[in-house]
Design an enzyme around this catalytic site. Structure first.
Site, PDB file in Angstrom:
ATOM      1  N   CYS A  36       0.837  -1.204   0.000  1.00  0.00           N
ATOM      2  CA  CYS A  36       0.000   0.000   0.000  1.00  0.00           C
ATOM      3  C   CYS A  36       0.872   1.254   0.000  1.00  0.00           C
ATOM      4  O   CYS A  36       0.490   2.279  -0.555  1.00  0.00           O
ATOM      5  CB  CYS A  36      -0.926   0.007   1.207  1.00  0.00           C
ATOM      6  SG  CYS A  36      -2.208  -1.251   1.100  1.00  0.00           S
ATOM      7  N   CYS A  92      13.349   5.121  -7.517  1.00  0.00           N
ATOM      8  CA  CYS A  92      11.895   4.967  -7.341  1.00  0.00           C
ATOM      9  C   CYS A  92      11.556   5.545  -5.973  1.00  0.00           C
ATOM     10  O   CYS A  92      12.178   6.519  -5.547  1.00  0.00           O
ATOM     11  CB  CYS A  92      11.484   3.501  -7.472  1.00  0.00           C
ATOM     12  SG  CYS A  92      12.222   2.415  -6.231  1.00  0.00           S
TER      13      CYS A  92
END
Ligand SMILES: [Zn+2]
Length: 393
Positions: A197, A351
């Site tokens: 998540c 990232c």
């Protein structure tokens, strides 16, 4: 399949308790007997996060006598979108403590036990053994497999839930009466395949949908009413507003609860079992990893860096490293974006946390860009060490 109540009833309810729980007491299936069982119950909630927040609030309100909370984390501003047991004034505070304070406000009759620690192979059995039932609200595969294994080894039932974006799942795993988590998912997903998540996002209210199913099942197990989700997987799609129930059978070949188990004790290392990154990615990052600070030094020194952000567009909207170009990981892995990479410049990938960029780095190096590197800890590390003025998520 109805099951007998998990917990024996407490001797009696006080006048205060009878007043407080009157709306339960007048439901014939619950009644005085069911409420006394709740009072006597000891339930452990693993994680006071997205699922743990609604689960703890409703278990407390329902009158579960002893509630354990395991969490080592502290409350962060980005938790408040869904972790409704915590408030603004709790930011920076240990989650277990913050949750205990909210529970005391809702129901001071609950005995709260705080385990302000990370669950690991050395403490999990000792902690679980103090409870009748476990509610699993963990957000990562390593802990999920460890919770399952410990519960099966101790013969404890547990209520499992998982959430991602608009999708949720829930089930009850109880080896004595049905399958375990490994029967359903024998192997963890390949590293990098299933984002967490934190990487992929979650609709806040989804936590309440799945967390409330978990509490519902916990109450049914404790009091022995209804049909628990043993051997059944509940799958919820919030966009279609659809609940589906799928039958799950015990797997005779299950490594843990099957006929010839190969897992007979907790694994040495669950992180290793689930692999944070793939072997290829791990190999690609050897001698090809720089820190956020080193990237900043390169930029300041005027080095010709082709900085590629391999996250998704929605993440690039939130924060970005100056000078970066957005090329999502999927376009690199498919080969679609390889023509955009220059041969004569230093390629640097990043990232959010360094997992996706490691996967992308393996693909870039395989395509011939041997000198490419990635940033350890991703933009999270950049915000923490170089540019704290940027928002984090
Ligand atoms: Zn199994």
């Amino acid at each position: 399949m109805a099951l007998p109540p998990l917990v024996e009833p407490a001797a009696e309810l006080s006048i205060d308790e009878i007043r407080r729980y009157s709306r339960h007491l007048i439901i014939p299936d619950v009644g005085m007997d069911g409420q006394k069982r709740l009072k006597n119950a000891k339930v452990l909630v693993v994680g006071a996060g997205g699922l743990g927040s609604p689960a703890l609030l409703y278990l407390a309100a329902a009158g579960v006598g002893t509630l354990g909370i395991v969490d080592f984390d502290t409350v962060d501003e980005s938790n408040l979108q869904r972790q409704v047991i915590h408030g603004v004034s709790d930011v920076g505070r240990p989650k277990a403590e913050s949750a205990a304070a909210s529970i005391a406000e809702i129901n001071p009759l609950v005995n709260v036990v705080i385990h302000n620690t990370a669950l690991d192979r050395d403490n999990v059995k000792e902690i679980f053994s103090q409870y009748d039932l476990i509610v699993d609200g963990t957000d990562n595969f390593a802990t999920r497999y460890m919770v399952n294994d410990a519960a099966v080894l101790l013969g404890k039932p547990y209520v499992w839930g998982s959430i991602y974006r608009f999708d949720g799942q829930a089930s009850v795993f109880w080896e004595e009466h049905g399958p375990c988590y490994r029967c359903l998912y024998p192997e963890p997903p390949p590293p990098g395949m299933v984002p967490s998540c934190a990487e992929g996002g979650v609709l806040g209210v989804l936590c309440a949908s799945i967390g409330s199913i978990q509490v519902n099942e916990a109450i049914k197990l404790i009091t022995g009413i209804g049909e628990p989700l043993v051997g059944k997987l509940m799958v919820y799609d919030a966009l279609e507003m659809e609940y589906r129930k799928i039958r799950v059978r015990k797997d005779p070949n299950c490594a843990l609860c099957g006929d010839n188990p190969t897992v007979t004790d907790l694994l040495e290392d669950y992180e290793d079992f689930c692999g944070a990154v793939s072997d290829e990615a791990q190999e690609a990052t050897l001698d090809a990893t720089i820190t956020a600070r080193e990237l900043k030094d390169w930029q300041d020194a005027g080095k010709d860096v082709f900085l590629v952000d391999v996250r998704e567009p929605a993440e690039y909207e939130i924060n970005r490293i100056p000078g970066s170009v957005l090329i999502p990981k999927g376009e690199i892995l498919s080969g679609e974006a390889l023509s955009r990479f220059p041969q004569d410049r230093q390629i640097v990938l990043h990232c959010k946390s360094g997992v996706r960029s490691a996967e992308a780095l393996a693909a870039i190096k395989a395509a011939g860009f041997k000198d490419a590197v990635h940033v350890q800890g991703g933009i999270v590390s950049w915000v923490n060490t170089v540019d704290p003025s940027q928002p984090s998520y």
